[in-house]
Design an enzyme around this catalytic site. Structure first.
Site, short mmCIF file in Angstrom:
data_model
loop_
_atom_site.label_atom_id
_atom_site.label_comp_id
_atom_site.label_asym_id
_atom_site.label_seq_id
_atom_site.Cartn_x
_atom_site.Cartn_y
_atom_site.Cartn_z
N ASP A 1 0.85 -1.18 0.00
CA ASP A 1 0.00 0.00 0.00
C ASP A 1 0.89 1.24 0.00
O ASP A 1 1.90 1.28 0.70
CB ASP A 1 -0.90 -0.02 1.25
CG ASP A 1 -2.03 0.97 1.17
OD1 ASP A 1 -1.75 2.19 1.11
OD2 ASP A 1 -3.19 0.55 1.17
N HIS B 1 -10.67 -5.64 -2.80
CA HIS B 1 -9.30 -5.91 -2.38
C HIS B 1 -9.28 -6.24 -0.90
O HIS B 1 -10.17 -5.86 -0.15
CB HIS B 1 -8.38 -4.73 -2.68
CG HIS B 1 -8.84 -3.42 -2.14
ND1 HIS B 1 -9.87 -2.69 -2.70
CD2 HIS B 1 -8.39 -2.68 -1.09
CE1 HIS B 1 -10.03 -1.57 -2.02
NE2 HIS B 1 -9.15 -1.54 -1.02
N MET B 2 -8.26 -6.97 -0.53
CA MET B 2 -8.07 -7.38 0.86
C MET B 2 -6.78 -6.75 1.36
O MET B 2 -5.75 -6.84 0.71
CB MET B 2 -7.98 -8.91 0.92
CG MET B 2 -7.84 -9.49 2.30
SD MET B 2 -7.92 -11.30 2.27
CE MET B 2 -9.68 -11.53 1.96
N HIS B 3 -6.87 -6.11 2.52
CA HIS B 3 -5.70 -5.53 3.17
C HIS B 3 -5.10 -6.56 4.11
O HIS B 3 -5.82 -7.18 4.89
CB HIS B 3 -6.09 -4.31 4.03
CG HIS B 3 -6.70 -3.19 3.27
ND1 HIS B 3 -6.01 -2.04 2.97
CD2 HIS B 3 -7.95 -3.02 2.78
CE1 HIS B 3 -6.80 -1.21 2.32
NE2 HIS B 3 -7.99 -1.78 2.20
#
Length: 117
Positions: free
Chosen positions: A31, A102-104
């Site tokens: 990120d 999306h996956m964090h």
């Protein structure tokens, strides 16, 4: 369906990203505004689904692929033993800013308690 989001541009390599994971279906990259020492986003590469609420039953396997990619990355990088968090935001009020599911993955420091469990 066209994918003109920043994530679509990263998938097509039109803009740079610090890619840390890739397979046939999933791309993982750091990120640009990390919320923890480790903050990686995992996205589906081949399907454009704006929000988790738009996910159809036939696409449910994608969430599993994102989670497995995140867990595998955590083990490979050596922070799974200490713990990590995965998060998916759905729409603006939950903090979603890019409308491509999306996956964090957050790790690398104590993240504090979240919720009652």
């Amino acid at each position: 369906m066209s994918n003109d989001t920043i994530f679509g541009k990263i998938i097509r390599r039109e803009i740079p990203a610090a890619i840390v994971y890739e397979d046939e279906d999933v791309l993982g990259f750091r990120d640009i505004a990390p919320q923890a020492p480790v903050h990686v986003l995992f996205i589906p590469k081949n399907e454009v689904i704006p929000t988790l609420d738009d996910l159809q039953p036939a696409q449910a396997h994608l969430i599993g692929k994102l989670a497995l990619a995140a867990a595998g990355y955590a083990r490979r990088e050596g922070f799974a033993q200490d713990g990590y968090r995965i998060v998916m935001n759905c729409r603006e009020d939950a903090g979603q800013t890019v409308f491509h599911i999306h996956m964090h993955l957050l790790a690398g420091a104590p993240l504090g308690h979240f919720g009652a469990a």
